[in-house]
Design an enzyme around this catalytic site. Structure first.
Site, PDB file in Angstrom:
ATOM      1  N   CYS A  10     -14.039 -91.113 -54.836  1.00 46.03           N
ATOM      2  CA  CYS A  10     -14.637 -90.797 -53.529  1.00 46.03           C
ATOM      3  C   CYS A  10     -13.802 -91.399 -52.384  1.00 46.03           C
ATOM      4  O   CYS A  10     -13.618 -92.614 -52.302  1.00 46.03           O
ATOM      5  CB  CYS A  10     -16.062 -91.347 -53.467  1.00 46.03           C
ATOM      6  SG  CYS A  10     -16.805 -91.125 -51.843  1.00 46.03           S
ATOM      7  N   LYS A  37     -27.874 -90.018 -61.027  1.00 42.15           N
ATOM      8  CA  LYS A  37     -27.960 -91.198 -60.154  1.00 42.15           C
ATOM      9  C   LYS A  37     -29.090 -92.116 -60.607  1.00 42.15           C
ATOM     10  O   LYS A  37     -30.222 -91.649 -60.798  1.00 42.15           O
ATOM     11  CB  LYS A  37     -28.203 -90.755 -58.710  1.00 42.15           C
ATOM     12  CG  LYS A  37     -27.069 -89.902 -58.143  1.00 42.15           C
ATOM     13  CD  LYS A  37     -27.455 -89.291 -56.805  1.00 42.15           C
ATOM     14  CE  LYS A  37     -26.393 -88.313 -56.355  1.00 42.15           C
ATOM     15  NZ  LYS A  37     -26.815 -87.436 -55.268  1.00 42.15           N
ATOM     16  N   GLU A  63     -23.743 -94.748 -45.225  1.00 43.45           N
ATOM     17  CA  GLU A  63     -22.882 -94.023 -44.284  1.00 43.45           C
ATOM     18  C   GLU A  63     -21.599 -94.832 -44.019  1.00 43.45           C
ATOM     19  O   GLU A  63     -21.631 -95.897 -43.390  1.00 43.45           O
ATOM     20  CB  GLU A  63     -23.580 -93.724 -42.949  1.00 43.45           C
ATOM     21  CG  GLU A  63     -24.417 -92.467 -42.971  1.00 43.45           C
ATOM     22  CD  GLU A  63     -23.624 -91.189 -43.299  1.00 43.45           C
ATOM     23  OE1 GLU A  63     -22.477 -91.033 -42.852  1.00 43.45           O
ATOM     24  OE2 GLU A  63     -24.168 -90.359 -44.025  1.00 43.45           O
ATOM     25  N   SER A  64     -20.495 -94.268 -44.473  1.00 42.20           N
ATOM     26  CA  SER A  64     -19.234 -95.019 -44.436  1.00 42.20           C
ATOM     27  C   SER A  64     -18.797 -95.407 -43.020  1.00 42.20           C
ATOM     28  O   SER A  64     -18.221 -96.477 -42.823  1.00 42.20           O
ATOM     29  CB  SER A  64     -18.124 -94.230 -45.137  1.00 42.20           C
ATOM     30  OG  SER A  64     -17.985 -92.955 -44.553  1.00 42.20           O
TER      31      SER A  64
HETATM   32  N1  LIG Z   1     -21.447 -89.032 -44.801  1.00 35.91           N
HETATM   33  C1  LIG Z   1     -21.309 -89.793 -46.033  1.00 35.91           C
HETATM   34  C2  LIG Z   1     -20.600 -88.935 -47.036  1.00 35.91           C
HETATM   35  C3  LIG Z   1     -20.437 -89.622 -48.398  1.00 35.91           C
HETATM   36  C4  LIG Z   1     -20.230 -88.622 -49.536  1.00 35.91           C
HETATM   37  O1  LIG Z   1     -20.112 -87.413 -49.318  1.00 35.91           O
HETATM   38  N2  LIG Z   1     -20.191 -89.148 -50.770  1.00 35.91           N
HETATM   39  C5  LIG Z   1     -20.136 -88.281 -51.911  1.00 35.91           C
HETATM   40  C6  LIG Z   1     -19.057 -88.742 -52.894  1.00 35.91           C
HETATM   41  S1  LIG Z   1     -17.428 -88.664 -52.190  1.00 35.91           S
HETATM   42  C7  LIG Z   1     -21.449 -88.365 -52.652  1.00 35.91           C
HETATM   43  O2  LIG Z   1     -22.032 -89.416 -52.786  1.00 35.91           O
HETATM   44  N3  LIG Z   1     -21.910 -87.211 -53.166  1.00 35.91           N
HETATM   45  C8  LIG Z   1     -23.104 -87.136 -53.960  1.00 35.91           C
HETATM   46  C9  LIG Z   1     -24.145 -86.248 -53.361  1.00 35.91           C
HETATM   47  O3  LIG Z   1     -23.981 -85.776 -52.216  1.00 35.91           O
HETATM   48  O4  LIG Z   1     -25.153 -86.009 -54.035  1.00 35.91           O
HETATM   49  C10 LIG Z   1     -20.561 -91.089 -45.740  1.00 35.91           C
HETATM   50  O5  LIG Z   1     -19.736 -91.085 -44.815  1.00 35.91           O
HETATM   51  O6  LIG Z   1     -20.833 -92.115 -46.384  1.00 35.91           O
END
Ligand SMILES: N[C@@H](CCC(=O)N[C@@H](CS)C(=O)NCC(=O)O)C(=O)O
Length: 234
Positions: A10, A37, A63-64
Site C-alpha cells: 500500500c 479484515k 487517513e494518511s
Molecule cells: N484515503 C485513504 C486511502 C487508503 C487506502 O486506499 N488504503 C487501501 C490500501 S492501499 C485500503 O485499505 N483498501 C482496503 C479497502 O478499501 O477496503 C488514506 O489516505 O489513508
C-alpha cells in the site's frame, strides 16, 4: 511505541513509514489481510482502510494525510523554520501525490495498452505539474528532505521498480522529476519504508500475466511503444 497497521504494497502506508524512518521514530508494524479484515481493525478504522497509526498514548488515527500531519506536528519537524505559507504549499504538493497513488495503482493493473495509456495520461498530468516547479536542488526545492519528498516517494519508488523490471519509464519525459527520483532513492528511504519482500510482492501483483506491464515482451517490443505510452501522443 507507535504502531502502524499495514498492507505490504500500500503506497499510503509507505508514505507514513517513510516519514517515520526519515525522522528516526521507532515504530512497530502489523500487517493485515484486506480481504479478511480483523474485527479489531474495523473497530479502529472507520472506512476499513490502512494505514492506521496507533499513537504512543493508544489513540488510533486514520487517513494518511492526517497521519502524516500528526507525525510532523507531534515530533521534531523534518525541516526547521517552515513558514505557514510554505507549509500550506507543501501540503498541497503532498496531496497531489497522495491523490495519485490509486491512479498509479490502476495504471499498473491495466490489462491492455489502450487502458494503460488512458490511465497514464492522468498520472502524467501530476508528473508534468511537479516537473514545472522542481528547481535544481537535491530534494523538493530544498537541500534537505521534507514532507513533499516523503509524499512523492511511493510514486517514484514504484516507477523505478517498473523501470527496473520492464523497459518502461513513466518519468522519461520529465528530467527534473527523474533527477529527483534518483536523489530520493539514493537515501535508502524507499527500501527502509517497506517490507523485505516488497519488491516480489509488488511485481507479483502488478507485473503478473493479468497486466499489460506484466506481459513484458509486448511492452518491450519496440522503442516506439515505450515512447507512445509515456508521451503526449497517447
Ligand atoms: N484515503 C485513504 C486511502 C487508503 C487506502 O486506499 N488504503 C487501501 C490500501 S492501499 C485500503 O485499505 N483498501 C482496503 C479497502 O478499501 O477496503 C488514506 O489516505 O489513508
Amino acid at each position: 511505541m507507535i504502531k502502524v497497521v499495514s498492507f505490504k504494497i500500500c503506497p499510503f502506508v509507505q508514505r507514513i513509514t517513510a516519514l517515520l524512518e526519515a525522522k528516526h521514530i521507532p515504530y512497530e508494524i502489523e500487517y493485515i489481510s484486506l480481504r479478511d479484515k480483523p474485527n479489531w481493525f474495523l473497530e479502529i478504522s472507520p472506512h476499513g482502510q490502512v494505514p492506521v497509526l496507533i499513537t504512543e498514548s493508544g489513540q488510533p488515527l486514520f487517513e494518511s494525510d492526517a497521519i502524516a500531519e500528526y507525525i510532523e506536528d507531534a515530533y521534531a519537524p523534518l525541516q526547521k523554520s517552515v513558514s505557514a505559507e510554505q507549509r500550506a504549499i507543501n501540503r498541497a504538493w503532498s496531496y497531489l501525490a497522495s491523490k495519485n497513488y490509486l491512479v498509479q495503482c490502476s495504471v499498473q493493473r491495466s490489462s491492455d495498452l489502450a487502458t494503460l495509456k488512458e490511465r497514464a495520461n492522468k498520472l502524467a498530468k501530476a508528473f508534468a505539474a511537479i516537473e514545472g516547479v522542481l528547481g535544481d536542488s537535491r530534494y523538493f526545492n530544498s537541500q534537505s528532505i521534507g514532507m513533499v519528498d516523503i509524499a512523492w516517494l511511493p510514486l517514484l519508488h514504484r516507477a523505478a521498480i517498473i523501470e527496473k523490471h520492464r523497459c518502461y519509464d513513466f518519468l522519461a519525459d520529465y528530467p527534473k522529476l527523474k533527477n529527483w527520483q534518483q536523489n530520493l532513492l539514493s537515501t535508502g528511504l524507499a527500501e527502509r519504508s517497506v517490507s523485505d519482500d516488497f519488491e516480489s510482492r509488488f511485481t507479483e501483483f502488478y507485473l503478473s500475466e493479468e497486466t499489460f506491464l506484466g506481459k513484458g515482451s509486448d511492452v518491450c517490443s519496440s522503442q516506439a511503444d515505450q515512447a507512445c505510452i509515456t508521451a503526449s501522443c497517447c
